[in-house]
Design a protein around this motif. Sequence first.
Motif, mmCIF file in Angstrom:
data_model
loop_
_atom_site.group_PDB
_atom_site.id
_atom_site.type_symbol
_atom_site.label_atom_id
_atom_site.label_comp_id
_atom_site.label_asym_id
_atom_site.label_seq_id
_atom_site.Cartn_x
_atom_site.Cartn_y
_atom_site.Cartn_z
ATOM 1 N N GLU A 157 0.798 -1.219 0.000
ATOM 2 C CA GLU A 157 0.000 0.000 0.000
ATOM 3 C C GLU A 157 0.834 1.273 0.000
ATOM 4 O OE1 GLU A 157 -3.051 -0.112 -0.564
ATOM 5 O OE2 GLU A 157 -3.602 -2.185 -0.093
ATOM 6 N N ASP A 158 2.026 1.236 0.585
ATOM 7 C CA ASP A 158 2.817 2.461 0.684
ATOM 8 C C ASP A 158 3.847 2.595 -0.436
ATOM 9 O OD1 ASP A 158 4.567 0.488 1.524
ATOM 10 O OD2 ASP A 158 5.511 1.760 3.049
ATOM 11 N N ALA A 159 3.671 1.844 -1.525
ATOM 12 C CA ALA A 159 4.625 1.916 -2.635
ATOM 13 C C ALA A 159 4.771 3.333 -3.191
ATOM 14 C CB ALA A 159 4.217 0.938 -3.737
ATOM 15 N N PRO A 160 3.676 4.082 -3.433
ATOM 16 C CA PRO A 160 3.859 5.450 -3.946
ATOM 17 C C PRO A 160 4.682 6.323 -3.008
ATOM 18 C CG PRO A 160 1.585 4.741 -4.239
ATOM 19 C CD PRO A 160 2.254 3.710 -3.376
ATOM 20 N N GLY A 161 4.440 6.201 -1.714
ATOM 21 C CA GLY A 161 5.183 7.009 -0.754
ATOM 22 C C GLY A 161 6.665 6.712 -0.771
ATOM 23 N N ARG A 162 7.015 5.441 -0.948
ATOM 24 C CA ARG A 162 8.438 5.082 -1.002
ATOM 25 C C ARG A 162 9.123 5.745 -2.195
ATOM 26 N NH1 ARG A 162 9.566 -1.017 1.098
ATOM 27 N NH2 ARG A 162 7.888 -1.193 2.633
ATOM 28 N N ALA A 195 4.073 12.257 -9.478
ATOM 29 C CA ALA A 195 4.841 13.392 -9.999
ATOM 30 C C ALA A 195 4.330 14.732 -9.471
ATOM 31 C CB ALA A 195 4.847 13.362 -11.531
ATOM 32 N N PRO A 196 3.024 15.031 -9.553
ATOM 33 C CA PRO A 196 2.568 16.304 -8.980
ATOM 34 C C PRO A 196 2.839 16.412 -7.479
ATOM 35 C CG PRO A 196 0.884 15.373 -10.428
ATOM 36 C CD PRO A 196 1.923 14.313 -10.230
ATOM 37 N N THR A 197 2.756 15.277 -6.780
ATOM 38 C CA THR A 197 2.994 15.293 -5.331
ATOM 39 C C THR A 197 4.435 15.669 -5.010
ATOM 40 O OG1 THR A 197 1.303 13.592 -4.979
ATOM 41 C CG2 THR A 197 2.920 13.900 -3.224
ATOM 42 N N VAL A 198 5.396 15.087 -5.728
ATOM 43 C CA VAL A 198 6.812 15.397 -5.489
ATOM 44 C C VAL A 198 7.078 16.879 -5.717
ATOM 45 C CG1 VAL A 198 9.147 15.072 -6.389
ATOM 46 C CG2 VAL A 198 7.699 13.086 -5.933
ATOM 47 N N LEU A 199 6.584 17.417 -6.832
ATOM 48 C CA LEU A 199 6.831 18.825 -7.150
ATOM 49 C C LEU A 199 6.192 19.742 -6.110
ATOM 50 C CD1 LEU A 199 6.178 18.524 -10.975
ATOM 51 C CD2 LEU A 199 8.392 18.928 -9.901
ATOM 52 N N TRP A 200 4.975 19.408 -5.675
ATOM 53 C CA TRP A 200 4.303 20.228 -4.666
ATOM 54 C C TRP A 200 5.027 20.164 -3.322
ATOM 55 C CZ3 TRP A 200 1.786 18.786 -0.073
ATOM 56 C CH2 TRP A 200 1.075 19.808 0.550
ATOM 57 N N GLU A 201 5.459 18.986 -2.919
ATOM 58 C CA GLU A 201 6.141 18.856 -1.630
ATOM 59 C C GLU A 201 7.489 19.573 -1.622
ATOM 60 O OE1 GLU A 201 6.333 14.882 -0.129
ATOM 61 O OE2 GLU A 201 4.161 14.620 -0.106
ATOM 62 N N GLY A 203 7.849 22.429 -2.995
ATOM 63 C CA GLY A 203 7.555 23.855 -2.902
ATOM 64 C C GLY A 203 7.018 24.520 -4.143
ATOM 65 N N ALA A 204 6.906 23.813 -5.263
ATOM 66 C CA ALA A 204 6.462 24.439 -6.502
ATOM 67 C C ALA A 204 4.961 24.698 -6.494
ATOM 68 C CB ALA A 204 6.819 23.563 -7.694
ATOM 69 N N GLU A 205 4.544 25.700 -7.258
ATOM 70 C CA GLU A 205 3.132 25.854 -7.595
ATOM 71 C C GLU A 205 2.891 24.951 -8.795
ATOM 72 O OE1 GLU A 205 0.092 29.101 -9.597
ATOM 73 O OE2 GLU A 205 1.927 29.826 -8.618
ATOM 74 N N VAL A 206 2.047 23.962 -8.629
ATOM 75 C CA VAL A 206 1.922 22.893 -9.634
ATOM 76 C C VAL A 206 0.597 23.009 -10.377
ATOM 77 C CG1 VAL A 206 1.926 20.398 -10.041
ATOM 78 C CG2 VAL A 206 3.330 21.377 -8.197
ATOM 79 N N VAL A 207 0.702 23.003 -11.696
ATOM 80 C CA VAL A 207 -0.461 22.892 -12.567
ATOM 81 C C VAL A 207 -0.355 21.540 -13.264
ATOM 82 C CG1 VAL A 207 -1.721 23.872 -14.520
ATOM 83 C CG2 VAL A 207 -0.499 25.385 -12.924
ATOM 84 N N SER A 208 -1.356 20.682 -13.106
ATOM 85 C CA SER A 208 -1.261 19.311 -13.604
ATOM 86 C C SER A 208 -2.224 19.064 -14.754
ATOM 87 C CB SER A 208 -1.575 18.312 -12.478
ATOM 88 O OG SER A 208 -0.692 18.482 -11.395
ATOM 89 N N GLY A 347 12.074 9.905 -15.652
ATOM 90 C CA GLY A 347 11.713 11.230 -16.129
ATOM 91 C C GLY A 347 11.569 12.247 -15.020
ATOM 92 N N LEU A 348 11.003 11.842 -13.900
ATOM 93 C CA LEU A 348 10.777 12.780 -12.802
ATOM 94 C C LEU A 348 12.087 13.211 -12.163
ATOM 95 C CD1 LEU A 348 8.932 14.351 -10.916
ATOM 96 C CD2 LEU A 348 8.625 12.251 -9.566
ATOM 97 N N ILE A 349 12.969 12.264 -11.884
ATOM 98 C CA ILE A 349 14.246 12.622 -11.253
ATOM 99 C C ILE A 349 15.105 13.443 -12.204
ATOM 100 C CG2 ILE A 349 16.418 11.652 -10.388
ATOM 101 C CD1 ILE A 349 14.862 9.537 -8.947
ATOM 102 N N ALA A 350 15.041 13.160 -13.496
ATOM 103 C CA ALA A 350 15.762 13.981 -14.471
ATOM 104 C C ALA A 350 15.224 15.411 -14.460
ATOM 105 C CB ALA A 350 15.647 13.379 -15.866
ATOM 106 N N ALA A 351 13.901 15.552 -14.366
ATOM 107 C CA ALA A 351 13.305 16.892 -14.296
ATOM 108 C C ALA A 351 13.785 17.633 -13.058
ATOM 109 C CB ALA A 351 11.781 16.781 -14.293
ATOM 110 N N LEU A 352 13.917 16.930 -11.947
ATOM 111 C CA LEU A 352 14.380 17.569 -10.718
ATOM 112 C C LEU A 352 15.824 18.049 -10.845
ATOM 113 C CD1 LEU A 352 12.809 15.253 -7.979
ATOM 114 C CD2 LEU A 352 12.007 17.497 -8.755
#
Length: 452
Positions: A157-162, A195-201, A203-208, A347-352
Amino acid sequence: MTQPTRRLFGTDGIRGKANQAPMDAATALRLGQAAGQYFNRGTHRHRVVIGKDTRLSGYMLEPALTAGFIGAGMDVVIVGPMPTPAIALLTRSLRADLGVMVSASHNPFEDNGIKLFGPDGLKLSDAQEAEIEALMAGDLSASQVAPARLGRASRLEDAPGRYIEAAKQSFPRRLTLEGLRVVVDCAHGAAYRVAPTVLWELGAEVVSIGVAPDGFNINQGVGSTAPGQLAALVRERRADIGIALDGDADRLVLVDEAGTIIDGDQILALIAGSWQGEGRLRGGAVVATVMSNMGLERHLRGLGLGLLRTAVGDRYVGERMRDAGCNLGGEQSGHVIMADFATTGDGLIAALQVLSVLVQEGKPASEVCRRFTPLPQRLVNVRFAGASPLKDDVVQREIAAFEERLGERGRILIRASGTEPLIRVMAEAEDEALVTETVETLAATIRARIAA
């Protein structure tokens, strides 16, 4: 000893039309049985992690694979829709013997695919895939364990959080995304939540966008292969940058504040320069495929770095990186492998990594993300059925003639796709008119020979 041949496995696992062989439940069951037999070695309790993207057919293939693995005595951990790099990460984290991702990446919903990862989180080698395929073609009764040894299935159940925490750890702790407006397009695919969760956490203002999967709309007019909607929204919302992932989030395309597309070559150039400046780049080179622009090669040479080319496929990029001791590689299409953080394209880590440079330089994305001027390059896909037309004598003579014309001013790359029945015709040179003539003439010749 002759190595078994691969017929089912292509450059990135098994691909096909959903509910038709080899992407049917029967083949998935046999794959689970064969891979289970192959990895069910030793006395420990064997475990496999299965993830998927958001295609409707995933609900057919996931249980078929699960049944095969359980019958072979392996415990199955089901994580649901998750990015491909997350499955590689969880395979290592859970000390699993095998990881499985059910996805056809950037393809439309009608297609699906199955990718396999070993216990190290790396995609299986050609030889390993060939051995599993040979087992699938034989008698699988030996894979069936006694009733008392059947595996069990459970859901993590906690796979996304990991994965969210792992992605955030790749971003420098001293930095924040506060003040940045970021548009993220998740292609209605596997990263639509994480992906939206990582960017929001961070500090970004996220438009998804692309975050409402319905089983049919994955990659449909959205994602890294269709960034037009993202580009328009970035301009409309006056965002600082746009991030486009594909269906399984292992590749990335960016859009700057003006709506201009930033491909994988530019992303590689940016990260390479940043890491070299921080003393983090290893191997003195970047690994890329034969598709990467010559402009990238010239740019890296100016930085004192090499460009090591491989066949198309991020698996081959990863293998060359390990052989050469490099920690950065990728593809023009947007796969970026950063060995410090992941075993496959993410893709997400590359974006970061790009966002960290954007924050530190304090300049617009149009300045930060355009590191070199690419040579004119054009790619045309020619669909075919039956035998490959590349063996045709007329086609070969035409290719040779244009190679002679280009000489050292450019190059031609013509190859069969590893995932679709397509011939990819690519040329690049300093003379754009010559590039266009080369590609159009060769594509027309190939079409004519297919029709002959």
